[in-house]
Design a protein around this motif. Structure first.
Motif, short mmCIF file in Angstrom:
data_model
loop_
_atom_site.label_atom_id
_atom_site.label_comp_id
_atom_site.label_asym_id
_atom_site.label_seq_id
_atom_site.Cartn_x
_atom_site.Cartn_y
_atom_site.Cartn_z
N GLY A 168 0.80 -1.22 0.00
CA GLY A 168 0.00 0.00 0.00
C GLY A 168 0.83 1.27 0.00
O GLY A 168 0.33 2.34 -0.33
N CYS A 169 2.11 1.17 0.34
CA CYS A 169 2.99 2.35 0.38
C CYS A 169 3.80 2.55 -0.89
O CYS A 169 4.39 3.61 -1.08
N VAL A 170 3.83 1.56 -1.77
CA VAL A 170 4.61 1.67 -3.01
C VAL A 170 3.91 2.67 -3.94
O VAL A 170 2.74 2.48 -4.29
N PRO A 171 4.58 3.75 -4.33
CA PRO A 171 3.94 4.81 -5.12
C PRO A 171 3.32 4.34 -6.44
O PRO A 171 2.33 4.90 -6.87
N THR A 172 3.88 3.34 -7.07
CA THR A 172 3.38 2.90 -8.37
C THR A 172 2.32 1.81 -8.27
O THR A 172 1.78 1.38 -9.28
N LEU A 175 3.52 2.88 -14.10
CA LEU A 175 4.52 3.93 -14.23
C LEU A 175 4.16 4.76 -15.44
O LEU A 175 3.49 4.27 -16.35
N LYS A 176 4.61 6.00 -15.48
CA LYS A 176 4.38 6.82 -16.67
C LYS A 176 5.71 7.20 -17.28
O LYS A 176 6.63 7.61 -16.59
N LEU A 177 5.79 7.04 -18.58
CA LEU A 177 6.93 7.50 -19.37
C LEU A 177 6.38 8.65 -20.21
O LEU A 177 5.73 8.43 -21.23
N GLY A 178 6.58 9.87 -19.72
CA GLY A 178 5.93 11.02 -20.35
C GLY A 178 4.43 10.89 -20.17
O GLY A 178 3.94 10.75 -19.07
N LEU A 179 3.71 10.86 -21.27
CA LEU A 179 2.26 10.70 -21.20
C LEU A 179 1.84 9.24 -21.34
O LEU A 179 0.66 8.93 -21.25
N ILE A 180 2.79 8.35 -21.57
CA ILE A 180 2.47 6.94 -21.81
C ILE A 180 2.44 6.17 -20.49
O ILE A 180 3.43 6.08 -19.79
N GLU A 239 5.61 -8.82 -14.92
CA GLU A 239 5.27 -9.15 -16.30
C GLU A 239 4.36 -8.04 -16.82
O GLU A 239 3.79 -7.29 -16.03
N PRO A 240 4.23 -7.93 -18.14
CA PRO A 240 3.47 -6.80 -18.69
C PRO A 240 1.99 -6.86 -18.35
O PRO A 240 1.40 -7.93 -18.26
N GLY A 241 1.42 -5.66 -18.15
CA GLY A 241 -0.02 -5.53 -17.98
C GLY A 241 -0.66 -5.35 -19.35
O GLY A 241 0.01 -5.36 -20.39
N GLU A 242 -1.95 -5.15 -19.37
CA GLU A 242 -2.70 -5.07 -20.63
C GLU A 242 -2.28 -3.88 -21.49
O GLU A 242 -2.18 -4.00 -22.70
N ILE A 243 -2.02 -2.73 -20.88
CA ILE A 243 -1.63 -1.55 -21.66
C ILE A 243 -0.24 -1.76 -22.26
O ILE A 243 -0.01 -1.52 -23.44
N THR A 244 0.69 -2.26 -21.46
CA THR A 244 2.07 -2.45 -21.92
C THR A 244 2.14 -3.48 -23.03
O THR A 244 2.97 -3.36 -23.94
N SER A 248 15.07 5.64 -17.68
CA SER A 248 14.51 6.95 -18.01
C SER A 248 13.54 7.41 -16.93
O SER A 248 13.60 8.56 -16.47
N ILE A 249 12.67 6.52 -16.49
CA ILE A 249 11.68 6.87 -15.47
C ILE A 249 12.38 7.20 -14.15
O ILE A 249 12.08 8.20 -13.51
N ILE A 250 13.33 6.36 -13.76
CA ILE A 250 14.02 6.57 -12.49
C ILE A 250 14.78 7.89 -12.50
O ILE A 250 14.72 8.65 -11.54
N SER A 251 15.47 8.19 -13.59
CA SER A 251 16.23 9.45 -13.61
C SER A 251 15.29 10.66 -13.58
O SER A 251 15.62 11.67 -12.98
N GLY A 252 14.13 10.55 -14.17
CA GLY A 252 13.20 11.68 -14.23
C GLY A 252 12.24 11.80 -13.07
O GLY A 252 11.77 12.88 -12.75
N GLN A 253 11.93 10.67 -12.42
CA GLN A 253 10.89 10.69 -11.39
C GLN A 253 11.35 10.19 -10.02
O GLN A 253 10.54 10.07 -9.11
N ARG A 254 12.63 9.89 -9.88
CA ARG A 254 13.11 9.30 -8.62
C ARG A 254 12.73 10.13 -7.40
O ARG A 254 12.20 9.61 -6.43
N ALA A 255 13.01 11.42 -7.41
CA ALA A 255 12.73 12.26 -6.24
C ALA A 255 11.24 12.26 -5.91
O ALA A 255 10.86 12.17 -4.74
#
Length: 175
Positions: A29-33, A51-56, A82-87, A135-142
């Motif tokens: 319940g505490c994991v942000p994603t 997770l979001k990569l830009g708008l995706i 493993e991948p979800g339906e969107i991925t 890419s996500i980690i470098s942009g959204q880590r904080a």
């Protein structure tokens, strides 16, 4: 391999912090994603992640299981995504989305009401997913770290402060 590592100071006794991290539903319940989760048993949880990569939006399903508890101070968990339906709709990304997770947590008592939490998450992603995670980690880590800390503070009812990497990790990262 992608590694996320940090040290937190929690204004709570070590036994309360240990109990919290041993409860798979509290942690999930505490994991942000984490968008939703289902407890399988006292050691195992299935999570729907986004997770979001830009708008995706990229979604995945993860099963994480606590595999080792030592002395009320050390905990390890392993999992796989493993991948979800969107991925699954993103061609090559869908075929390279298995990621193995290894989570390590060590607790140290700072005082009667203060606990040091050293955590490491190793994510062994392949191909496109490795690049996406980097890419996500470098942009959204904080942002993700701040959200995790806020979630933990709320559940534990205690102040949590990010102290940063331990000295040996800082040296390894810079050398």
């Amino acid at each position: 391999m992608i590694t996320i590592e940090n040290v937190l100071a929690v204004e709570k006794d070590i036994e309360s912090v240990w109990k919290f991290f041993n409860d798979v539903s509290s942690m999930a319940g505490c994991v942000p994603t984490c968008k939703s989760f289902r407890v399988v048993d006292e050691n195992t949880v299935d999570c729907d992640l986004r997770l979001k990569l830009g708008l995706i939006p990229l979604d995945s399903k993860a099963r994480v299981m606590i595999t080792n508890r030592s002395g009320n101070r050390h905990l390890e968990a392993r999992g796989e995504t493993e991948p979800g339906e969107i991925t699954k709709k993103f061609g090559k990304v869908a075929s390279e989305t298995k990621t193995k997770l290894h989570i390590i947590l060590d607790l140290e008592e700072y005082g009667p009401n203060r606990t040091k939490v050293h955590f490491r998450i190793h994510a062994d992603a392949l191909g496109q997913m490795k690049r996406i995670y980097e890419s996500i980690i470098s942009g959204q880590r904080a942002k993700l770290e701040a959200q995790f800390v806020a979630n933990v503070e709320k559940v534990l009812g205690a102040k949590v402060v990010i102290e940063g990497l331990p000295k040996e990790s800082e040296q390894a990262a810079s050398g």
